[in-house]
Design an enzyme around this catalytic site. Sequence first.
Site, short mmCIF file in Angstrom:
data_model
loop_
_atom_site.label_atom_id
_atom_site.label_comp_id
_atom_site.label_asym_id
_atom_site.label_seq_id
_atom_site.Cartn_x
_atom_site.Cartn_y
_atom_site.Cartn_z
N ARG A 162 0.84 -1.20 0.00
CA ARG A 162 0.00 0.00 0.00
C ARG A 162 0.88 1.25 0.00
O ARG A 162 1.47 1.60 1.02
CB ARG A 162 -0.93 0.01 1.21
CG ARG A 162 -1.80 1.28 1.27
CD ARG A 162 -3.00 1.15 2.19
NE ARG A 162 -2.67 1.09 3.60
CZ ARG A 162 -3.58 1.16 4.59
NH1 ARG A 162 -4.86 1.27 4.29
NH2 ARG A 162 -3.20 1.05 5.84
N ASP A 446 -3.90 2.90 13.63
CA ASP A 446 -3.08 3.58 12.65
C ASP A 446 -3.63 4.99 12.47
O ASP A 446 -4.47 5.45 13.24
CB ASP A 446 -2.99 2.80 11.33
CG ASP A 446 -4.32 2.69 10.59
OD1 ASP A 446 -5.29 3.39 10.97
OD2 ASP A 446 -4.38 1.93 9.61
#
Length: 532
Positions: A162, A446
């Site tokens: 990602r 996150d």
Amino acid sequence: MAIDVSDLSPMEGADRILTPDALEFIEELHRRFRSTRDELLAARADRRAAIAAGGSLDFLPETAHIREANWKIAPAPAALTDRRVEMTGPAAPAKMAINALNSGAKVWLADLEDAHTPTWHNVVDAQVNLYGASRGDLSFTSREGKEYALRDDAPLAVMVVRPRGWHLPEKHVMIDGEPAAGALVDFGLHFFANARTLLENGAGPYYYLPKMESHREARLWNDVFNFAEEYAGIPQGSIRATVLIETIPAAFEMDEILYELRDHASGLNAGRWDYLFSMIKVFRDAGKAFLLPDRADVAMTAPFMRAYTELLVKTCHRRGAFAMGGMAAFIPNRREPEITAKAFEKVTADKTREATDGFDGSWVAHPDMVQTCREVFDSVLGEKPNQVDRLRDDVSVSAADLLDVSTAGGSVTEAGLRSNLYVAVAYTAVWLSGNGAVAIHNLMEDAATAEISRSQVWQQVRNSVVLEDTGATVTEDLVKRLLAEETERLRSEVPEDMFARYYAPASQLIADISLAEDYVDFLTLPAYELID
């Protein structure tokens, strides 16, 4: 070259990544695609301005022919046909990369975005680890002498990388005097170093694409992929991408996003915190109609969230794409068996809902959760690698269904406000210290968690929300007082030097953006200015 890299040797192994040929590729990507990227970011602002002026979101009339036509994406490569369990986590440090690859998951989302602090050392360290992992040559020895190595007794997880979203810069790579796009640096370095090796080893250059807001942004990625494949001399369609549908504008363009990427598409993923963060951001002028309850009260079973996830499954399977479920962020705590048992129960229930809804797999944040997720999907899939053949023709979702935030239920409380302030500061502080994946209260958090947390604070102040547990109205003064108290609480939990270096500036940053008159689009943009 008109490319300037601040440090070509930030760590051992950088010479394998930051080669002259790789940097020439990065420069060429920017020359071809940066202007379009800039135009698309401006288009985001234009759409937001139209909504602020009283507009809304709907399915695009100009692309109705794409939604109504019968077409499918390219068939999945063998390495990506079974994605029932995906382990997520940063690609640096090496220990975490090795644990993810060894976890028993089918896929590892190697994160260079929300679970990754983009210091230049971290950016290059992650690429060095991905380089080694692509060649089966990654090891690590801790200071205590514990050795970590890739297992050879079972398959490793397939890597899906990602990169950063289109909006994030990379200040350590300057091209014609301007910071490079972080997305193109992350993709470019990984692709150039590893694409051919991965294909030779039976996998390929596979990516998760974050934070997109329109099919035009997907078209840009597809143009990047076509150019990269031609540049590298590998077959067209070698690159495969799964798109995170984590913004509310993208939820209205799922068909179109898959269509633009159809030769490179693999599937779509349903996020949670980023999706809710986007809901607040896009409709921040819409008043209490878009007011969300306490973060902990927003369940995936809320009608507007069900509409989003069921539409995603229906769209994916109609187009031959994988529908990937969201994160199970729970972290087992062996010192607290009762909490861990409840966590496993919640994860099992969450994954059972996804599997029975038709998802083809789902995310976990800790290796100990892999088996739980796998068992749930095994019970539904049986011997099948996926359930793409399960069409959800029973699903019918309207624009109003996607936007019906009032059905979320729940309440807004001081406890929830305090939790948002605590988590936003705690996460941001650790992010500033160089770690983007942070364990807070038995959850692996996150950047998305910090984004929804600070956004809810901003929303509650702007709407003068009355807290249900105290009767107090959320004002700037109340937020300042509670933030000071939560910051002092954090001071008592960490060493004083850590507090002064990271937590104090994190608290100030959260205060600044939560109480700003104008909403700050991404926490990570001002935070990025505070790191090396």
